[in-house]
Design a protein around this motif. Structure first.
Motif, PDB file in Angstrom:
ATOM      1  N   ARG A 108       0.828  -1.212   0.000  1.00  0.00           N
ATOM      2  CA  ARG A 108       0.000   0.000   0.000  1.00  0.00           C
ATOM      3  C   ARG A 108       0.861   1.260   0.000  1.00  0.00           C
ATOM      4  O   ARG A 108       0.578   2.228  -0.710  1.00  0.00           O
ATOM      5  N   GLU A 109       1.924   1.264   0.788  1.00  0.00           N
ATOM      6  CA  GLU A 109       2.813   2.427   0.860  1.00  0.00           C
ATOM      7  C   GLU A 109       3.564   2.630  -0.447  1.00  0.00           C
ATOM      8  O   GLU A 109       3.745   3.762  -0.911  1.00  0.00           O
ATOM      9  N   LEU A 110       3.989   1.542  -1.071  1.00  0.00           N
ATOM     10  CA  LEU A 110       4.692   1.655  -2.344  1.00  0.00           C
ATOM     11  C   LEU A 110       3.761   2.195  -3.423  1.00  0.00           C
ATOM     12  O   LEU A 110       4.171   3.008  -4.262  1.00  0.00           O
ATOM     13  N   ARG A 111       2.511   1.778  -3.394  1.00  0.00           N
ATOM     14  CA  ARG A 111       1.524   2.293  -4.356  1.00  0.00           C
ATOM     15  C   ARG A 111       1.303   3.795  -4.147  1.00  0.00           C
ATOM     16  O   ARG A 111       1.222   4.560  -5.112  1.00  0.00           O
ATOM     17  N   ALA A 112       1.262   4.221  -2.903  1.00  0.00           N
ATOM     18  CA  ALA A 112       1.098   5.651  -2.599  1.00  0.00           C
ATOM     19  C   ALA A 112       2.305   6.444  -3.083  1.00  0.00           C
ATOM     20  O   ALA A 112       2.159   7.554  -3.609  1.00  0.00           O
ATOM     21  N   ALA A 113       3.498   5.886  -2.938  1.00  0.00           N
ATOM     22  CA  ALA A 113       4.708   6.567  -3.399  1.00  0.00           C
ATOM     23  C   ALA A 113       4.689   6.721  -4.921  1.00  0.00           C
ATOM     24  O   ALA A 113       5.065   7.776  -5.453  1.00  0.00           O
ATOM     25  N   LYS A 114       4.239   5.707  -5.634  1.00  0.00           N
ATOM     26  CA  LYS A 114       4.165   5.779  -7.090  1.00  0.00           C
ATOM     27  C   LYS A 114       3.155   6.826  -7.538  1.00  0.00           C
ATOM     28  O   LYS A 114       3.391   7.573  -8.494  1.00  0.00           O
ATOM     29  N   VAL A 115       2.022   6.894  -6.842  1.00  0.00           N
ATOM     30  CA  VAL A 115       1.008   7.904  -7.167  1.00  0.00           C
ATOM     31  C   VAL A 115       1.566   9.307  -6.935  1.00  0.00           C
ATOM     32  O   VAL A 115       1.377  10.217  -7.750  1.00  0.00           O
ATOM     33  N   ALA A 116       2.298   9.497  -5.827  1.00  0.00           N
ATOM     34  CA  ALA A 116       2.878  10.806  -5.518  1.00  0.00           C
ATOM     35  C   ALA A 116       3.883  11.216  -6.587  1.00  0.00           C
ATOM     36  O   ALA A 116       3.924  12.375  -7.025  1.00  0.00           O
ATOM     37  N   TRP A 117       4.720  10.280  -7.040  1.00  0.00           N
ATOM     38  CA  TRP A 117       5.722  10.595  -8.052  1.00  0.00           C
ATOM     39  C   TRP A 117       5.077  10.903  -9.403  1.00  0.00           C
ATOM     40  O   TRP A 117       5.631  11.659 -10.202  1.00  0.00           O
ATOM     41  N   THR A 118       3.895  10.330  -9.662  1.00  0.00           N
ATOM     42  CA  THR A 118       3.181  10.599 -10.915  1.00  0.00           C
ATOM     43  C   THR A 118       2.926  12.089 -11.097  1.00  0.00           C
ATOM     44  O   THR A 118       2.918  12.591 -12.223  1.00  0.00           O
ATOM     45  N   TYR A 119       2.732  12.818  -9.979  1.00  0.00           N
ATOM     46  CA  TYR A 119       2.498  14.268 -10.080  1.00  0.00           C
ATOM     47  C   TYR A 119       3.670  14.940 -10.787  1.00  0.00           C
ATOM     48  O   TYR A 119       3.483  15.760 -11.696  1.00  0.00           O
ATOM     49  N   PHE A 120       4.883  14.616 -10.389  1.00  0.00           N
ATOM     50  CA  PHE A 120       6.057  15.252 -10.985  1.00  0.00           C
ATOM     51  C   PHE A 120       6.293  14.773 -12.418  1.00  0.00           C
ATOM     52  O   PHE A 120       6.846  15.502 -13.234  1.00  0.00           O
ATOM     53  N   GLU A 121       5.880  13.555 -12.718  1.00  0.00           N
ATOM     54  CA  GLU A 121       5.976  13.085 -14.102  1.00  0.00           C
ATOM     55  C   GLU A 121       5.046  13.886 -15.014  1.00  0.00           C
ATOM     56  O   GLU A 121       5.373  14.141 -16.176  1.00  0.00           O
ATOM     57  N   GLN A 122       3.926  14.313 -14.482  1.00  0.00           N
ATOM     58  CA  GLN A 122       2.932  15.030 -15.287  1.00  0.00           C
ATOM     59  C   GLN A 122       3.202  16.520 -15.369  1.00  0.00           C
ATOM     60  O   GLN A 122       2.968  17.134 -16.411  1.00  0.00           O
ATOM     61  N   PHE A 123       3.702  17.118 -14.285  1.00  0.00           N
ATOM     62  CA  PHE A 123       3.736  18.576 -14.199  1.00  0.00           C
ATOM     63  C   PHE A 123       5.140  19.179 -14.120  1.00  0.00           C
ATOM     64  O   PHE A 123       5.311  20.292 -13.633  1.00  0.00           O
ATOM     65  N   THR A 124       6.143  18.449 -14.589  1.00  0.00           N
ATOM     66  CA  THR A 124       7.492  19.017 -14.715  1.00  0.00           C
ATOM     67  C   THR A 124       7.686  19.502 -16.139  1.00  0.00           C
ATOM     68  O   THR A 124       7.393  18.782 -17.094  1.00  0.00           O
ATOM     69  N   GLN A 125       8.160  20.752 -16.279  1.00  0.00           N
ATOM     70  CA  GLN A 125       8.371  21.333 -17.603  1.00  0.00           C
ATOM     71  C   GLN A 125       9.711  20.852 -18.157  1.00  0.00           C
ATOM     72  O   GLN A 125      10.757  21.044 -17.543  1.00  0.00           O
ATOM     73  N   GLU A 126       9.662  20.236 -19.322  1.00  0.00           N
ATOM     74  CA  GLU A 126      10.862  19.652 -19.906  1.00  0.00           C
ATOM     75  C   GLU A 126      11.918  20.698 -20.263  1.00  0.00           C
ATOM     76  O   GLU A 126      13.114  20.454 -20.140  1.00  0.00           O
ATOM     77  N   ASN A 127      11.477  21.858 -20.710  1.00  0.00           N
ATOM     78  CA  ASN A 127      12.454  22.854 -21.182  1.00  0.00           C
ATOM     79  C   ASN A 127      13.212  23.537 -20.051  1.00  0.00           C
ATOM     80  O   ASN A 127      14.330  24.008 -20.235  1.00  0.00           O
ATOM     81  N   THR A 128      12.610  23.608 -18.848  1.00  0.00           N
ATOM     82  CA  THR A 128      13.280  24.258 -17.723  1.00  0.00           C
ATOM     83  C   THR A 128      13.638  23.297 -16.593  1.00  0.00           C
ATOM     84  O   THR A 128      14.517  23.584 -15.785  1.00  0.00           O
ATOM     85  N   GLY A 129      12.921  22.174 -16.500  1.00  0.00           N
ATOM     86  CA  GLY A 129      13.137  21.255 -15.388  1.00  0.00           C
ATOM     87  C   GLY A 129      12.403  21.669 -14.133  1.00  0.00           C
ATOM     88  O   GLY A 129      12.477  20.977 -13.117  1.00  0.00           O
TER      89      GLY A 129
END
Length: 252
Positions: free
Chosen positions: A131-152
């Protein structure tokens, strides 16, 4: 014949006053210089007795250029404790890692000589469950979606392309945690941090002195709270938090 009396040549009161004023200023400057030079020489001669404590660890040997001529000791040396070692990533830990790890359960609660507070009830430390590992993956998904590639830079809130150094530190913390929990590998971590720190290095500063409070994540330009071009000051708290996580990245 009338007697002509020649006035004796001499300095007027104004001239004498200017002369005395100049002498006073020169004397004051000379005394200040002497006192300042003597004080500096005294403190420099006392440096050998100064031992600032640097947070102890395997990677804490600071270059002389960074600490000047002042000698430094780590906490492990100062408190005569074993040096801390870098722990392995979670996927690289043996199954018995936490069984053998001293988690301080035997320490009495209260304050230590370092003024650290030890709680009566200790937090759990160990491998993540499913359950904790699944929560960690969900949390990291935010940064996968909302990080700007051109600036980081990562958006602080969803699709809104704005961030502060506080939120950027959160992104760095997330990246470190994702790598340590083996959600991402070294190439991905390095790519993200290289892009981010390259942008940070070139950020336009508030009045040319300190990082602005807010930046546009797509352009990297300093903005106000409406995300329009401008500047609104800086936050020492945000800068401090970012520096802490930059130090963690350096050490880890």
């Amino acid at each position: 014949m009338p007697t002509v009396i020649k006035k004796e040549a001499g300095k007027s009161p104004a001239t004498r006053g200017l002369f005395l004023f100049a002498v006073s200023v020169i004397s004051a400057v000379a005394v200040s210089w002497f006192v300042g030079t003597s004080a500096r020489a005294y403190f420099l001669s006392s440096l050998d007795d100064v031992d600032p404590i640097i947070a102890g660890g395997e990677l804490d040997d600071l270059p002389a250029l960074m600490r000047g001529n002042v000698p430094s000791v780590t906490t492990s040396v100062y408190y005569k404790e074993p040096r801390r070692e870098k722990p392995p990533r979670m996927c690289e830990m043996p199954k018995t890692y936490f069984d053998k790890l001293d988690q301080g359960y035997e320490k009495a609660s209260g304050y230590t000589r370092r003024n650290e507070y030890i709680r009566k009830y200790r937090p759990r430390r160990g491998f993540l469950n499913e359950r904790e590992l699944r929560a960690a993956k969900v949390a990291w998904t935010y940064f996968e979606q909302f990080t700007q590639e051109n600036t980081g830079l990562a958006n602080s809130v969803g699709n809104y392309p704005s961030t502060t150094l506080w939120d950027t530190a959160s992104y760095v913390a997330g990246a470190v945690a994702a790598y340590e929990l083996c959600l991402i590998e070294k190439p991905e971590f390095d790519r993200r941090m290289t892009r981010l720190f390259t942008t940070i290095k070139g950020l336009e500063l508030f009045r040319g002195e300190m990082p602005n409070k807010v930046y546009h994540t797509k352009s990297g330009m300093k903005v106000d709270y409406t995300n329009k071009a401008g500047e609104i000051g800086f936050s020492a708290l945000d800068i401090g938090r970012m520096l802490v996580w930059m130090r963690i990245v350096k050490n880890r």
